[in-house]
Design a protein around this motif. Structure first.
Motif, PDB file in Angstrom:
ATOM      1  N   LYS A   6     -39.454  15.712  66.001  1.00 15.65           N
ATOM      2  CA  LYS A   6     -39.494  16.670  64.905  1.00 15.65           C
ATOM      3  C   LYS A   6     -40.178  17.975  65.325  1.00 15.65           C
ATOM      4  N   ASN A   7     -41.200  17.839  66.185  1.00 13.40           N
ATOM      5  CA  ASN A   7     -41.983  19.010  66.560  1.00 13.40           C
ATOM      6  C   ASN A   7     -41.318  19.856  67.640  1.00 13.40           C
ATOM      7  N   MET A   8     -40.304  19.295  68.254  1.00 11.51           N
ATOM      8  CA  MET A   8     -39.649  20.064  69.318  1.00 11.51           C
ATOM      9  C   MET A   8     -38.674  21.058  68.703  1.00 11.51           C
ATOM     10  N   CYS A   9     -38.662  22.260  69.265  1.00  5.19           N
ATOM     11  CA  CYS A   9     -37.657  23.182  68.776  1.00  5.19           C
ATOM     12  C   CYS A   9     -36.684  23.515  69.906  1.00  5.19           C
ATOM     13  N   ALA A  10     -35.541  24.028  69.514  1.00  5.45           N
ATOM     14  CA  ALA A  10     -34.476  24.247  70.492  1.00  5.45           C
ATOM     15  C   ALA A  10     -34.870  25.340  71.473  1.00  5.45           C
ATOM     16  N   ARG A  11     -34.302  25.244  72.638  1.00  4.62           N
ATOM     17  CA  ARG A  11     -34.557  26.233  73.667  1.00  4.62           C
ATOM     18  C   ARG A  11     -34.053  27.606  73.204  1.00  4.62           C
TER      19      ARG A  11
END
Lengths: 204, 113
Positions: A6-11
């Motif tokens: 959830k905490n990861m955002c797209a490059r």
């Protein structure tokens, strides 16, 4: 694991460098069946148009073209594949092609003069720049567009209601004549276009 | 070399205009012989494509550099493809006379070196 995801955002997408935008806004099919499936148009992005131009018109290879557009070679290949896919869809399904949008910036080298505080472009790339064209000072530095400014989505068209002159931003791929004015319920038209008088007379 | 300057008025004391397509006057300045030409911008009240019309007008005078307060998003790629140099001066307090003076100083400096 789930929480982590959830905490990861797209490059962040790297802005693509475009030499020139196309001189037209898109293509329309013609023939008897051309209007049958023309439910919505295919939106070819500027970067995909540029990829197609570099590969098939200028006959470069993917590596050269990727350098021109300031993206990696695999990314370029994906952009090019998307361009071919969209054009094929448009051809087979007799859809319109509209060329707009994309995360792009236009190719011009901008420099800044630190003495007279002006910005200037440098059109002749083969000649190295030595001085400010305005004051002749040699105290110049490169001027890079910040990423926010490079996120150009060119869609300045407006839909206008011919009845009450209500305006809204045009949505790409959705014909204005199918858009209904939220104020008076009349069909909209593209701002600046002569509109379709026949349609107007039918309703009134 | 001919230079086009976007101006708010038709005098040397006028300020530089903050837009190119919709400026009031164009000043064409020839750096070789100091000739100056003032052209009123007839297209400044067009609903659209004022910038394109301005580019056509200015290019008919064979300029190779354009000075303005800002260039529109449609104009930048157009001038790029025609290899015209654009110069942006952000503060519009500079007058046409000052800009011409700067160009003259640069020419003098280049002549001496």
């Amino acid at each position: 694991m789930n929480n982590n995801k959830k905490n990861m955002c797209a490059r962040v997408k790297r802005p693509r460098k475009i030499l020139n935008p196309p001189s037209i806004k898109g293509f329309k099919p013609y023939g008897i069946d051309s209007g049958v499936k023309a439910s919505d148009s295919v939106n070819l992005l500027f970067e995909e148009y540029e990829a197609l131009r570099l590969i098939d018109y200028d006959c470069l290879n993917h590596h050269q073209a990727s350098v021109m557009m300031n993206v990696s070679r695999p990314t370029f290949t994906r952009i090019y594949a998307a361009a071919l896919q969209k054009i094929a869809v448009a051809f087979v399904e007799a859809r319109q092609i509209s060329i707009e949008g994309g995360k792009i910036y236009f190719d011009s080298d901008w420099h800044q003069c630190n003495s007279c505080e002006s910005y200037f472009s440098h059109p002749h790339k083969h000649i190295p720049i030595k001085e400010c064209p305005l004051c002749g000072s040699e105290d110049i530095s490169d001027f890079d567009l910040p990423v926010e400014e490079s996120e150009i989505y060119i869609n300045e068209d407006q839909c206008i209601c011919p009845q009450c002159e209500f305006e809204q931003t045009h949505q790409s791929g959705k014909p204005c004549k199918e858009e209904v004015c939220p104020k008076c319920g009349h069909f909209m038209k593209r701002k600046g276009s002569p509109g379709r008088r026949g349609r107007k007379m039918q309703e009134t | 070399m001919k230079v086009a300057i976007a101006s708010q008025g038709n005098r040397l004391e006028s300020n530089i205009d903050s837009s190119f397509g919709r400026c009031a006057w164009f000043i064409i300045y020839d750096t070789e012989n100091g000739a100056m030409e003032f052209i009123p911008n007839a297209n400044k009240d067009l609903e659209e494509h004022a910038g394109k019309a301005a580019v056509d007008l200015v290019l008919s005078r064979n300029v190779s550099m354009i000075i303005s307060g800002e260039f529109g998003i449609k104009i930048k790629p157009l001038l790029d493809s025609m290899h015209i140099q654009m110069v942006v001066i952000k503060d519009s307090i500079k007058t046409i006379g000052q800009i011409i003076e700067m160009l003259d100083n640069k020419k003098k400096k280049n002549a001496t070196t």
